[in-house]
Design a protein around this motif. Structure first.
Motif, PDB file in Angstrom:
ATOM      1  N   GLU A 162       0.669  -0.986   0.134  1.00 44.60           N
ATOM      2  CA  GLU A 162       0.111  -0.237  -0.411  1.00 44.60           C
ATOM      3  C   GLU A 162       0.942   1.342   0.181  1.00 44.60           C
ATOM      4  OE1 GLU A 162      -4.204  -1.713   2.152  1.00 44.60           O
ATOM      5  OE2 GLU A 162      -2.353  -0.790   3.245  1.00 44.60           O
ATOM      6  N   GLN A 163       0.744   2.328  -0.390  1.00 46.84           N
ATOM      7  CA  GLN A 163       0.713   3.908  -0.843  1.00 46.84           C
ATOM      8  C   GLN A 163       1.219   4.467   0.688  1.00 46.84           C
ATOM      9  OE1 GLN A 163       1.890   5.187  -3.085  1.00 46.84           O
ATOM     10  NE2 GLN A 163       1.769   3.252  -4.327  1.00 46.84           N
ATOM     11  N   THR A 164       1.888   4.923   0.995  1.00 52.45           N
ATOM     12  CA  THR A 164       2.413   5.024   2.430  1.00 52.45           C
ATOM     13  C   THR A 164       2.311   6.916   2.286  1.00 52.45           C
ATOM     14  OG1 THR A 164       4.590   4.488   2.669  1.00 52.45           O
ATOM     15  CG2 THR A 164       2.853   2.961   3.430  1.00 52.45           C
ATOM     16  N   PRO A 165       2.270   7.822   2.414  1.00 50.80           N
ATOM     17  CA  PRO A 165       1.835   8.797   2.018  1.00 50.80           C
ATOM     18  C   PRO A 165       3.632   9.668   2.886  1.00 50.80           C
ATOM     19  CG  PRO A 165      -0.105   8.706   1.774  1.00 50.80           C
ATOM     20  CD  PRO A 165       0.631   7.856   2.136  1.00 50.80           C
ATOM     21  N   ASN A 166       3.782  10.623   2.364  1.00 53.70           N
ATOM     22  CA  ASN A 166       4.663  11.522   3.624  1.00 53.70           C
ATOM     23  C   ASN A 166       5.037  12.754   3.032  1.00 53.70           C
ATOM     24  OD1 ASN A 166       6.527   9.354   1.673  1.00 53.70           O
ATOM     25  ND2 ASN A 166       8.372  10.610   2.948  1.00 53.70           N
ATOM     26  N   ALA A 167       4.249  13.273   3.201  1.00 51.30           N
ATOM     27  CA  ALA A 167       4.422  14.695   2.944  1.00 51.30           C
ATOM     28  C   ALA A 167       4.924  15.031   4.168  1.00 51.30           C
ATOM     29  CB  ALA A 167       3.296  15.264   2.554  1.00 51.30           C
ATOM     30  N   VAL A 168       4.788  15.122   5.397  1.00 48.56           N
ATOM     31  CA  VAL A 168       4.936  15.658   6.678  1.00 48.56           C
ATOM     32  C   VAL A 168       5.908  14.670   7.306  1.00 48.56           C
ATOM     33  CG1 VAL A 168       4.344  17.094   8.592  1.00 48.56           C
ATOM     34  CG2 VAL A 168       2.652  17.841   6.723  1.00 48.56           C
ATOM     35  N   ARG A 169       5.786  13.723   7.501  1.00 51.02           N
ATOM     36  CA  ARG A 169       7.074  12.436   8.154  1.00 51.02           C
ATOM     37  C   ARG A 169       8.007  12.676   7.595  1.00 51.02           C
ATOM     38  NH1 ARG A 169       3.891   6.595   7.949  1.00 51.02           N
ATOM     39  NH2 ARG A 169       2.710   7.310   5.515  1.00 51.02           N
ATOM     40  N   SER A 170       8.577  12.020   8.162  1.00 50.36           N
ATOM     41  CA  SER A 170       9.972  11.332   8.014  1.00 50.36           C
ATOM     42  C   SER A 170       9.495  10.358   6.198  1.00 50.36           C
ATOM     43  CB  SER A 170      10.154  11.165   8.759  1.00 50.36           C
ATOM     44  OG  SER A 170      11.388  11.934   9.735  1.00 50.36           O
ATOM     45  N   ALA A 171      10.828   9.972   5.483  1.00 51.03           N
ATOM     46  CA  ALA A 171      10.472   9.609   4.311  1.00 51.03           C
ATOM     47  C   ALA A 171      10.996   8.101   5.546  1.00 51.03           C
ATOM     48  CB  ALA A 171      11.561   9.597   3.503  1.00 51.03           C
ATOM     49  N   PRO A 172      10.294   6.844   4.715  1.00 47.64           N
ATOM     50  CA  PRO A 172      10.573   4.857   4.954  1.00 47.64           C
ATOM     51  C   PRO A 172      11.822   5.459   5.450  1.00 47.64           C
ATOM     52  CG  PRO A 172       8.810   5.101   3.892  1.00 47.64           C
ATOM     53  CD  PRO A 172       9.582   7.017   3.634  1.00 47.64           C
ATOM     54  N   GLY A 173      12.348   4.345   6.330  1.00 51.60           N
ATOM     55  CA  GLY A 173      14.287   3.282   6.241  1.00 51.60           C
ATOM     56  C   GLY A 173      14.806   4.556   7.619  1.00 51.60           C
ATOM     57  N   ASP A 174      15.506   4.441   7.626  1.00 52.78           N
ATOM     58  CA  ASP A 174      16.506   4.829   8.897  1.00 52.78           C
ATOM     59  C   ASP A 174      16.075   3.864   9.760  1.00 52.78           C
ATOM     60  OD1 ASP A 174      17.775   6.846   7.064  1.00 52.78           O
ATOM     61  OD2 ASP A 174      16.322   8.228   7.222  1.00 52.78           O
ATOM     62  N   VAL A 175      15.333   3.215  10.031  1.00 56.49           N
ATOM     63  CA  VAL A 175      15.486   2.399  11.229  1.00 56.49           C
ATOM     64  C   VAL A 175      15.995   1.113  11.298  1.00 56.49           C
ATOM     65  CG1 VAL A 175      13.853   0.763  12.760  1.00 56.49           C
ATOM     66  CG2 VAL A 175      13.489   3.183  12.161  1.00 56.49           C
ATOM     67  N   ALA A 176      16.765   0.641  11.947  1.00 59.53           N
ATOM     68  CA  ALA A 176      17.635  -0.521  11.813  1.00 59.53           C
ATOM     69  C   ALA A 176      17.322  -1.498  12.838  1.00 59.53           C
ATOM     70  CB  ALA A 176      19.152  -0.318  12.138  1.00 59.53           C
ATOM     71  N   LEU A 177      16.714  -2.752  12.574  1.00 59.05           N
ATOM     72  CA  LEU A 177      16.241  -4.094  13.342  1.00 59.05           C
ATOM     73  C   LEU A 177      17.843  -4.907  13.506  1.00 59.05           C
ATOM     74  CD1 LEU A 177      14.143  -4.741  15.102  1.00 59.05           C
ATOM     75  CD2 LEU A 177      13.759  -6.514  13.084  1.00 59.05           C
ATOM     76  N   GLN A 178      17.999  -4.564  15.298  1.00 58.97           N
ATOM     77  CA  GLN A 178      19.069  -5.776  15.173  1.00 58.97           C
ATOM     78  C   GLN A 178      18.879  -6.895  15.881  1.00 58.97           C
ATOM     79  OE1 GLN A 178      21.305  -2.298  18.405  1.00 58.97           O
ATOM     80  NE2 GLN A 178      22.016  -1.865  16.658  1.00 58.97           N
ATOM     81  N   ALA A 179      18.263  -6.792  16.381  1.00 55.17           N
ATOM     82  CA  ALA A 179      17.519  -8.662  17.449  1.00 55.17           C
ATOM     83  C   ALA A 179      16.369  -8.567  17.241  1.00 55.17           C
ATOM     84  CB  ALA A 179      17.923  -8.767  18.691  1.00 55.17           C
ATOM     85  N   ALA A 180      15.357  -9.757  17.403  1.00 57.95           N
ATOM     86  CA  ALA A 180      13.988 -10.279  17.647  1.00 57.95           C
ATOM     87  C   ALA A 180      13.607 -11.139  18.119  1.00 57.95           C
ATOM     88  CB  ALA A 180      12.854  -9.563  15.867  1.00 57.95           C
ATOM     89  N   ARG A 181      12.891 -11.113  19.129  1.00 59.55           N
ATOM     90  CA  ARG A 181      12.176 -12.250  19.740  1.00 59.55           C
ATOM     91  C   ARG A 181      11.331 -12.024  19.789  1.00 59.55           C
ATOM     92  NH1 ARG A 181      16.699  -9.262  21.894  1.00 59.55           N
ATOM     93  NH2 ARG A 181      15.378  -7.781  23.099  1.00 59.55           N
ATOM     94  N   GLN A 182      10.372 -13.300  20.256  1.00 59.10           N
ATOM     95  CA  GLN A 182       8.847 -13.750  20.273  1.00 59.10           C
ATOM     96  C   GLN A 182       9.343 -14.541  21.725  1.00 59.10           C
ATOM     97  OE1 GLN A 182       6.621 -16.778  17.634  1.00 59.10           O
ATOM     98  NE2 GLN A 182       6.282 -14.554  16.898  1.00 59.10           N
ATOM     99  N   PRO A 183       8.043 -13.841  22.592  1.00 60.65           N
ATOM    100  CA  PRO A 183       8.530 -14.167  23.824  1.00 60.65           C
ATOM    101  C   PRO A 183       7.163 -14.877  24.326  1.00 60.65           C
ATOM    102  CG  PRO A 183       8.629 -12.187  23.582  1.00 60.65           C
ATOM    103  CD  PRO A 183       9.200 -12.478  22.745  1.00 60.65           C
TER     104      PRO A 183
END
Length: 367
Positions: A162-183
């Motif tokens: 789906e389209q994710t407009p970003n006229a005001v908010r930051s552009a996608p990206g710049d988040v780095a996932l280092q680890a994920a767990r499912q407790p």
């Protein structure tokens, strides 16, 4: 090495990439005396005895780690192991294969193009979550939760498409996932993430930990009769208020439910209206699509108003028995509905948002 005959969806290289988790080589092969049957589920394929027929596929010489991963995936998704005799350029040899046993629920002969168009993406996305639990969760436990896993997989695919407009908010990206767990994982799940993100001053944040309640996309729909100027609300007991300590966990809501794999939000709205209220909806008018609580939940909602005839007697008690639903409908005038908003008796965000949208659009719809 284990000799494995791959057929149907298991010949799809993107799916095998996820399942096997490493390099692999395939050679053309076939098994005689059987035919392939299409089963309406991602990653599923049935082998049926059929004299004179043959099933085209591939042979995989799997080292022990890859054989273990494939066996794990098969058990988690309900595929059975069986012995076959394959034929390849090297001659004939015994091998194992993974497939369902053909039964009366079969749709018809295997159609690779149809599976690729309708099921392949969901099969791959489902495998991502399944294989992330390899070595951590018993496959039988994953098998019991395969329905919710597929719902979450379909939600991720929908989010990426789906389209994710970003006229005001930051552009996608710049988040780095280092680890994920499912407790925790059952019908819903909880995941924990260690991540960093780009701060607004341009620097990178220190590692932070966040927990997320995982559920699938859902739909809400409010039936509205412009001629009679009334809506239909549904009432049922809800675990959220109960867990908060609310002495009255009964909630007035719009019709709502999760979007099943293969459904559009509109399809789900119409299905849920039948299940929860016995109604056949007219035109669906989009209200909004949104995260109701993005700080803690993955849930994404598609809300609608549906133009529907609501004569006296249209409300009743409905619900899907297998899901322990006991849902009562209420025919309420628009003015009474807004009075319930003002009094605080309407307490859930989708209904509040939808009624306020209807308040704005009501004159146009009645005209």
């Amino acid at each position: 090495m284990t000799l494995i005959f791959l057929c149907g969806p298991l010949c799809h290289r993107p799916l095998l990439d996820v399942i096997l988790g490493g390099d692999f080589a395939l050679s053309p092969a076939f098994v005689g005396g059987r035919d392939g049957r299409l089963v309406d589920a991602p990653g599923h394929f049935a082998l049926a005895p059929h004299r004179g027929a043959k099933v085209e596929g591939a042979v995989l010489e799997a080292p022990a780690p890859q054989a273990a991963r494939l066996a794990f995936y098969a058990k988690a998704t309900g595929l059975g192991a069986r012995q076959v005799r394959l034929t390849s350029a090297m001659g004939t040899a015994p091998a194992i294969t993974y497939a369902l046993t053909a039964g009366p629920a079969d749709i018809g002969p295997w159609d690779a193009a149809l599976w690729l168009a309708d099921h392949a993406a969901l099969a791959v996305e489902t495998a991502v979550e399944v294989m992330a639990r390899f070595g951590q969760t018993p496959p039988a436990r994953l098998r019991a939760r395969l329905g919710p896993i597929r719902v979450r997989a379909a939600s991720r695919l929908r989010a990426r498409s789906e389209q994710t407009p970003n006229a005001v908010r930051s552009a996608p990206g710049d988040v780095a996932l280092q680890a994920a767990r499912q407790p925790y994982a059952h019908f819903f799940a909880v995941e924990e993430y260690d991540l960093t993100f780009r701060r607004f001053d341009g620097t990178t944040s220190p590692p932070i930990n966040r927990a997320v309640f995982i559920s699938g996309d859902a739909v809400t729909v409010l039936p509205y009769d412009p001629a009679r100027d009334r809506v239909l609300l549904v009432e049922q007991v809800r675990a959220g208020p109960l867990g908060r300590g609310d002495p009255n966990p009964w909630q007035l809501e719009a019709i709502a439910g999760r979007i099943d794999p293969g459904e559009t939000p509109e399809d789900a709205a119409r299905r849920e209206a039948v299940e929860e209220a016995g109604l056949t909806l007219g035109p669906l008018l989009p209200v909004a699509s949104y995260y109701p609580s993005p700080g803690a939940k993955t849930e994404f909602l598609y809300s609608y108003v549906a133009i529907t005839q609501l004569p006296d007697g249209a409300a009743g008690v409905f619900g899907v028995e297998d899901e322990a639903e006991d849902i009562r409908g209420h025919l309420i005038s628009f003015d009474q509905a807004m009075a319930l908003v003002a009094s605080g008796e309407v307490q859930n965000a989708p209904l509040l948002l939808t009624l306020l949208w209807l308040q704005r659009e009501r004159g146009r719809l009645r005209a």
